[in-house]
Each structure stands twice: as C-alpha cells, then as structure tokens.
Design a protein around this motif. Structure first.
Motif, short mmCIF file in Angstrom:
data_model
loop_
_atom_site.label_atom_id
_atom_site.label_comp_id
_atom_site.label_asym_id
_atom_site.label_seq_id
_atom_site.Cartn_x
_atom_site.Cartn_y
_atom_site.Cartn_z
N VAL A 34 34.36 32.66 35.05
CA VAL A 34 34.43 34.03 35.61
C VAL A 34 34.61 34.91 33.61
CG1 VAL A 34 35.87 35.46 36.67
CG2 VAL A 34 34.73 33.40 37.60
N THR A 35 33.85 35.50 33.26
CA THR A 35 34.16 36.27 32.53
C THR A 35 34.64 38.12 32.90
OG1 THR A 35 31.95 36.36 31.74
CG2 THR A 35 33.22 34.57 30.48
N SER A 36 34.04 38.33 33.62
CA SER A 36 34.67 40.00 33.96
C SER A 36 35.33 40.07 35.40
CB SER A 36 33.17 40.48 33.53
OG SER A 36 32.72 41.61 34.47
N PRO A 37 35.92 40.68 35.42
CA PRO A 37 36.63 41.35 36.80
C PRO A 37 35.64 41.80 37.84
CG PRO A 37 37.65 42.64 34.67
CD PRO A 37 36.43 41.63 34.70
N ALA A 38 34.50 42.68 36.93
CA ALA A 38 33.18 42.44 38.36
C ALA A 38 33.07 41.35 39.53
CB ALA A 38 31.97 42.70 37.53
N SER A 39 33.30 40.09 38.52
CA SER A 39 33.01 39.17 39.55
C SER A 39 34.02 37.79 39.95
CB SER A 39 32.28 37.38 38.53
OG SER A 39 31.86 37.81 37.42
N TYR A 40 35.14 38.64 39.87
CA TYR A 40 36.06 38.32 41.26
C TYR A 40 35.78 38.60 42.71
CZ TYR A 40 39.19 38.84 36.78
OH TYR A 40 40.20 38.69 35.85
N PRO A 41 35.19 39.03 42.54
CA PRO A 41 34.46 39.47 44.44
C PRO A 41 34.13 37.95 45.42
CG PRO A 41 34.18 41.75 43.70
CD PRO A 41 34.75 41.07 42.92
N GLN A 42 33.36 37.57 44.04
CA GLN A 42 32.40 36.06 44.80
C GLN A 42 33.60 34.97 44.41
OE1 GLN A 42 29.21 34.58 42.10
NE2 GLN A 42 29.31 36.88 40.34
N VAL A 43 34.64 35.10 43.56
CA VAL A 43 35.44 34.67 43.21
C VAL A 43 35.97 34.18 44.72
CG1 VAL A 43 37.15 33.31 42.75
CG2 VAL A 43 35.73 33.67 41.31
N LEU A 44 36.98 35.39 45.36
CA LEU A 44 37.41 35.15 46.42
C LEU A 44 36.15 35.46 47.58
CD1 LEU A 44 38.80 39.21 46.25
CD2 LEU A 44 39.59 37.26 44.97
N LYS A 45 35.23 35.33 47.95
CA LYS A 45 34.17 35.05 49.33
C LYS A 45 34.19 33.47 49.26
CE LYS A 45 29.76 35.65 50.83
NZ LYS A 45 28.66 36.31 50.69
N ALA A 46 34.29 32.94 47.83
CA ALA A 46 34.19 31.62 47.48
C ALA A 46 35.23 31.05 48.22
CB ALA A 46 34.50 31.65 46.27
N LEU A 47 36.62 31.33 47.57
CA LEU A 47 37.91 30.52 48.34
C LEU A 47 37.80 30.61 50.05
CD1 LEU A 47 40.23 32.92 46.06
CD2 LEU A 47 40.15 29.76 46.25
N THR A 48 37.53 31.42 50.68
CA THR A 48 36.77 31.77 51.86
C THR A 48 35.79 30.53 52.79
OG1 THR A 48 35.27 32.67 52.52
CG2 THR A 48 38.07 33.74 52.05
N LEU A 49 34.67 30.64 51.42
CA LEU A 49 33.94 29.55 52.09
C LEU A 49 33.38 27.87 51.27
CD1 LEU A 49 30.79 31.99 51.29
CD2 LEU A 49 31.93 31.30 53.36
N GLY A 50 35.15 27.51 51.01
CA GLY A 50 35.26 26.69 51.12
C GLY A 50 34.84 26.23 48.82
N GLY A 51 34.49 26.80 48.25
CA GLY A 51 34.27 26.64 47.26
C GLY A 51 33.17 27.11 46.53
N THR A 52 33.05 26.86 45.19
CA THR A 52 32.33 27.75 44.55
C THR A 52 30.82 26.89 44.41
OG1 THR A 52 32.39 26.01 42.39
CG2 THR A 52 33.24 28.76 42.79
N THR A 53 29.22 26.87 44.86
CA THR A 53 27.98 26.29 44.93
C THR A 53 27.60 26.06 43.18
OG1 THR A 53 26.81 27.97 44.91
CG2 THR A 53 27.66 27.17 47.36
N LEU A 54 26.90 24.99 43.02
CA LEU A 54 26.35 24.96 42.02
C LEU A 54 25.44 26.36 41.50
CD1 LEU A 54 25.75 23.34 39.53
CD2 LEU A 54 23.52 22.23 40.40
N ALA A 55 24.56 26.85 42.40
CA ALA A 55 24.02 28.36 41.71
C ALA A 55 24.77 29.36 41.13
CB ALA A 55 23.44 28.21 42.97
N GLN A 56 25.78 29.70 42.21
CA GLN A 56 27.19 29.87 41.47
C GLN A 56 27.50 29.85 39.58
OE1 GLN A 56 29.32 29.77 44.73
NE2 GLN A 56 29.54 32.23 45.26
#
Length: 534
Positions: A160-182
């Motif tokens: 993650v290189t931009s604060p604009a992408s932090y929300p998807q990290v926070l969402k990934a935390l609640t969904l069990g992790g990051t997906t390959l597509a992400q």
C-alpha cells in the motif's frame, strides 16, 4: 541474467491471505494512527522505522522497531535501516513454494503479509527551492526497495503506497485478508508510484546537474524523457462525445490541472484546454489583464487600470465570439469585474483568486465554472520543456516566454512612434503570441480590436483581422507573429488605416514590405523574433 525458474506444478495457490505481520514506513503520515490502531486491534504485529514508529508509539500502540528484527541499528543518519535480509527475506519469500517456506524457517525470518510505505517528499522538496544537498537527501533508497520487492511478490504480500488505499486494508482485516485481485491492483499502483518518483529524480538531475565529464550546461536535452502523472478524475468525454478522456496531474507542477473549482458544472476536456490558453494569454501582460478565449483562440485581450475595465475592453473586441467563451484574469477577480462578467454567458472564469463579493456574484450563475489557480500561469523554470505527442514519439521545446522589448526593436519605416503608440505596439506584440498562426492582431488603447487567426496564409489573416475590427481598424496598430512574405497582406492593413506595425522581419522580400509601409507613411518596427503558435 534471468531469474530462477520453477516447475508450475510446484506452486501452491494463494488467494485470500490473512494479515498477521505488517511493515509500516511512511513519509506521508496521513491517517497513519487510524490505520495502526485498526491493525493492532486485529492482532497484527507492526514493524516500523524512525518517525513512523515514534508516531505509532506516541499513540499508545505496540510497535516493533526494525532494529529489533535485524539486530542492526539504524545508521548513517537513517540512510541504512531496512536494507537487510531479515526484512527483504520476509518481503520476497514466495510462500507458494515449499522451498522458500523451508528456507525462511531455517534462517529464522518471519514473512510479511502487508507493507505500507510511501517515499520521501522529493518533489515537494524540489518545489520548495531547497538547496541541492537537501534535495539529494530526499532521494529515497530503502523505500523504493521495499515497495518494489513487495509489489513483485504480490502473490504473497499486499503493498500500500497511498493513504487513499487504507480503507481497503481495513475492509480486508474484517474479511479475513487480502485477495489476489486486490494485491495485483495494489502492486500496479506501487510500480506506478516508484516510476513517478524515479522520473522526478531523473528530471531534477537532467535540468539541475551538469553531466560529469562534459562541458554541458544544466538544462541541456537529456537522453531520455519520461512523463508521469497521477489520475485526478475521468472527464465526461474528450474533444468530442465519442472520445473518452481524463485529467491527470503532475505532482509539484503548478498550473490549471491543480486548480480549485468554486462552482459550476463539471469541467470538460475542452474547458481545460481553453482555460489553460486563456490563463497563458492573460499572464503575458504585466498590468491588470483579461483574455477571452474560444476554441483556444482569443476573442479579445486587454489591459487597463482595473480588471473590470480590462474585461469590458476585451469583450468589446468580438462580443459575438465571446458568447460561451472562457475568461482569464491575471489578478484576483473583484466584485466590479464579476458584475461585468455576470450578464454574459461564459463557460469558465479562471483567475489567481476571487474576492468574497466576486464569488457571491458569480456563484449565483449555477453553471458557471470558477477556477482558482493561486500561482496563476507558472513562470518557466530552467530546463523546463513543453512536450507534444506525435505518432511514434514526442517533440520537446523550451517554452516561448521571451518578448523582445521595444528598446531592442529596429525602426525600419516611418517616424519613431510616440509613447502611446509604442505602448500599443508592445501590447499587441505580447498579445499576438496567444493567437494561432498565421496571426494578425490589431490593437488600440491597450486592447485588441481585431484578430485574424489560424489561416493558411497571412493575407487571409489580415483580411479577417480588419473585418472583425471594422471601423476600429482605422488608427489602430498591428502585430504579426511572423514576417510578411509579400507586401499584399500588409497592404490590407494599410488600406484599413492601420498607423503602425510591429513584426519580426526576416523575409527575402523585407525591402518590398518596408517600401510599402514607407510609401503609406506608416511606422514599422522589426523585433528580430517571431511568435508562431501552432
């Protein structure tokens, strides 16, 4: 040398990867504490460096210093921190391969599932006018290595290189992790981030540092040109409705792309083109000036003691064409100027600022776009290039930012102009640069009164300027962006009553042109420079 290869069958598929360990090292600390709070709350171990670690710790959150992981202290004023196998092994291990997993275990290295890193503020430091040594210190080494390693290994690591992408990290935390597509999308953004950074560094060296071992001065043409910009917003369409379009911004480069919009409809592709042309035209003049542009050509340009007077004079040049035009000023718009503009249908008004009373007047017109560009038209910098795309490549040139002053002109016909006439000639010489070639501009009293533009021969441009000026051509002065190849175009101006002309000179038939001006008793100056604008 190529990298190692593996039997495709040896790879184990990994889609959703839980985040257990994160490396966080950022220069831009926007929303850092919020991100770290969420990570710690989800049980993620945070490894961090320097001021990033201090910020996290000061927020009362648990953080592990990189030095604790590497067993090696940060050194050389922070130049060496993360460049260590204990860090990069955890970033580059491809855990789809059992051999990599075993090797990590043998070395006692833990993998990372998330890296949050953005780079030193190099562009901002250059823009601030900092001294060379301070600029050089903002060339990030460890950061790009972290970002590129993680992006390469996106099969296993989310970068993650931009604060604009932090929300998807926070969402990934609640969904069990990051997906390959992400992770693939984030990797693409990461490589774009480092590419833009490297380009900015390369441009700085190309324009500010002489090449070693040569006598070449700073600003000489470099062997390569790279242009990177960040997507600002998609536009409704391009020049025509069947063309898609978008606005991109170049970090640290001032101008219309970074304007603040205070009202009106969404900007279009053509709005941006015309607003840029209008701003450039207005800033060619030192006193209060207004330029009205339609289809990248001036409907009118004027200078006056006040902006309101300048607008009225510019509008009077060609009221028909000014309908639906773009207006630019080189001073903040005041209420009087706003009241002058308001009754006329206008697409865009662009200026370095708007006074409160002006905004009140102009924002009452709900569709009128108001653009504020605090720095106005950016002054050319050493080594700056204008770039135009052509099929298969690019053309680059220095900006046309020089106007030969009247003191450098050569009087070639008639009597020397009086002060008022000379002032009009200087105004016309500056204003004609904004007109597409072939360009003829007639002026009187610090305002254009007739413009001939974009014709394929200068005779037609002269006819067009005279026709648009009508009775105002008599007693006006004229500027031509390039020389008169024959006396026929000039004769049209003379017949209309033009009393003085300024032009570059340089034609093989200059003597014929000069003789025509002298016979008519008209003053003519040569500038020795031209202002083609294609």
């Amino acid at each position: 040398m190529s990298g190692p290869t593996h039997d495709p069958a040896s790879y184990r598929e990994r889609d959703v990867i839980p985040i257990r360990r994160a490396l966080v090292s950022v220069s831009d600390k926007t929303d850092l504490v919020e991100l770290a709070t969420a990570l710690v709350g989800a049980g993620v171990q945070i490894v961090s460096t320097g001021s990033t670690a201090s910020t996290i710790r000061d927020a009362g959150l648990a953080v592990t210093e990189v030095a604790e992981v590497t067993g090696f202290p940060e050194s050389l004023d922070g130049r060496v921190r993360t460049l260590h196998p204990s860090i990069h092994g955890g970033l580059l291990a491809d855990l789809r391969l059992e051999s990599h997993e075993n090797e990590l275990r043998e070395m006692g290295i833990e993998p990372f599932e998330l890296v949050v890193s953005n780079l030193y503020p190099f562009v901002q430091t250059v823009a601030s006018g900092a001294a060379p040594n301070d600029v050089i210190e903002q060339i990030d080494i460890g950061g790009p290595a972290l970002v590129r390693a993680s992006a390469k290994n996106h099969a296993n690591v989310a970068i993650v290189t931009s604060p604009a992408s932090y929300p998807q990290v926070l969402k990934a935390l609640t969904l069990g992790g990051t997906t390959l597509a992400q992770r693939r999308r984030l990797a693409a953004e990461a490589f774009a981030h480092t590419a833009a950074y490297d380009t900015a560094v390369a441009e700085y060296f190309a324009t500010n540092v002489a090449r070693p071992g040569t006598s070449e001065a700073p600003g000489s043409w470099s062997e390569n040109i790279a242009v990177t910009a960040d997507l600002a917003t998609p536009l409704r369409y391009g020049e025509n409705s069947h063309q898609s379009a978008a606005l991109y911004r170049i970090a640290g480069a001032p101008g219309i792309a970074h304007a603040t919009q205070h009202g009106g409809k969404e900007m279009s592709y053509n709005n941006y083109v015309d607003a840029d042309a209008a701003l450039r035209a207005a800033y060619d003049h030192d006193g209060p000036a207004v330029a009205i542009i339609k289809h990248a050509n001036p409907c009118g340009i004027a200078t006056a003691p006040t902006l309101a007077e300048a607008h009225a004079a510019a509008h009077a040049c060609d009221p028909v064409s000014a309908f639906g035009g773009v207006i630019a000023a080189n001073r903040p718009i005041d209420r009087a100027t706003a009241e002058s503009i308001a009754p006329i249908f206008t697409e865009v008004v662009v200026a370095p600022g708007f006074e409160a009373g002006a905004l009140e007047v102009l924002q009452a017109k709900k569709n009128l776009r108001l653009l504020e560009v605090p720095g106005g038209w950016p002054a050319p910098q050493r080594g700056q290039a204008e770039i135009r795309q052509i099929s298969g490549g690019l053309l680059a040139q220095e900006p046309d930012s020089h106007f030969a002053p009247a003191s450098d002109w050569s009087l070639v016909a008639g009597e020397a102009a009086d002060a008022a006439t000379l002032a009009d000639l200087e105004f016309a010489w500056r204003a004609v640069r904004a007109v597409k070639s072939n360009a003829i501009l007639l002026a009187s009293g610090g305002a254009s009164v007739g413009v001939g533009m974009g014709q394929v021969n200068r005779v037609d441009s002269c006819r067009l300027a005279v026709t648009r000026a009508g009775d105002r051509a008599a007693g006006s002065v004229a500027a031509s962006d390039a020389f008169f190849p024959f006396a026929d175009g000039l004769q049209i101006l003379l017949d209309a009553g033009v009393r003085a002309v300024v032009q570059p000179g340089g034609s093989i038939r200059d003597e014929e042109v000069i003789a025509a001006a002298a016979q008519a008793g008209v003053t003519m100056y040569f500038t020795g420079e031209r202002h083609f604008f294609h």
